[in-house]
Design a protein around this motif. Sequence first.
Motif, PDB file in Angstrom:
ATOM      1  N   SER A  24     -10.809 -73.122 -33.699  1.00 58.26           N
ATOM      2  CA  SER A  24     -10.088 -71.847 -33.748  1.00 58.26           C
ATOM      3  C   SER A  24     -11.054 -70.669 -33.842  1.00 58.26           C
ATOM      4  O   SER A  24     -10.803 -69.612 -33.257  1.00 58.26           O
ATOM      5  N   ALA A  25     -12.168 -70.833 -34.545  1.00 61.24           N
ATOM      6  CA  ALA A  25     -13.168 -69.760 -34.611  1.00 61.24           C
ATOM      7  C   ALA A  25     -13.757 -69.498 -33.223  1.00 61.24           C
ATOM      8  O   ALA A  25     -13.884 -68.340 -32.799  1.00 61.24           O
ATOM      9  N   ASN A  31     -11.862 -65.329 -26.934  1.00 61.29           N
ATOM     10  CA  ASN A  31     -10.721 -64.596 -26.390  1.00 61.29           C
ATOM     11  C   ASN A  31     -10.615 -63.157 -26.881  1.00 61.29           C
ATOM     12  O   ASN A  31     -10.132 -62.297 -26.142  1.00 61.29           O
ATOM     13  N   LEU A  32     -11.062 -62.881 -28.098  1.00 65.04           N
ATOM     14  CA  LEU A  32     -10.873 -61.543 -28.663  1.00 65.04           C
ATOM     15  C   LEU A  32     -12.177 -60.824 -28.980  1.00 65.04           C
ATOM     16  O   LEU A  32     -12.173 -59.617 -29.207  1.00 65.04           O
ATOM     17  N   GLY A  33     -13.269 -61.551 -29.025  1.00 69.50           N
ATOM     18  CA  GLY A  33     -14.541 -60.931 -29.379  1.00 69.50           C
ATOM     19  C   GLY A  33     -14.664 -60.748 -30.879  1.00 69.50           C
ATOM     20  O   GLY A  33     -13.765 -61.064 -31.651  1.00 69.50           O
ATOM     21  N   PHE A  38     -11.565 -59.799 -37.101  1.00 74.47           N
ATOM     22  CA  PHE A  38     -11.816 -61.160 -36.641  1.00 74.47           C
ATOM     23  C   PHE A  38     -11.505 -62.192 -37.716  1.00 74.47           C
ATOM     24  O   PHE A  38     -10.848 -63.199 -37.440  1.00 74.47           O
ATOM     25  N   LEU A  39     -11.961 -61.991 -38.925  1.00 81.15           N
ATOM     26  CA  LEU A  39     -11.779 -62.976 -39.992  1.00 81.15           C
ATOM     27  C   LEU A  39     -10.295 -63.246 -40.247  1.00 81.15           C
ATOM     28  O   LEU A  39      -9.869 -64.407 -40.348  1.00 81.15           O
TER      29      LEU A  39
END
Length: 74
Positions: A24-25, A31-33, A38-39
Amino acid sequence: MIPARYGVLLFPLVMTFFMAGVVSALLTLVNLGLRPDFLLLWLANWVLAWCFAFPAALLAIPVARRIVGWLTAG
């Protein structure tokens, strides 16, 4: 200490916990940078991935063992 008889459930629990986290990380990053949130996004995806990965592992492990048994001598 947890009794050894629970190892059948604990192994996939621990393994899918780590595998879902790593995958998942990676997918969140690809996909999102690396965004400021992010976390939070990664943790939300991790929980969702783990909710699917653990039951899937419980079903897949016996099948995988059977296939490996067919493919290997012994």
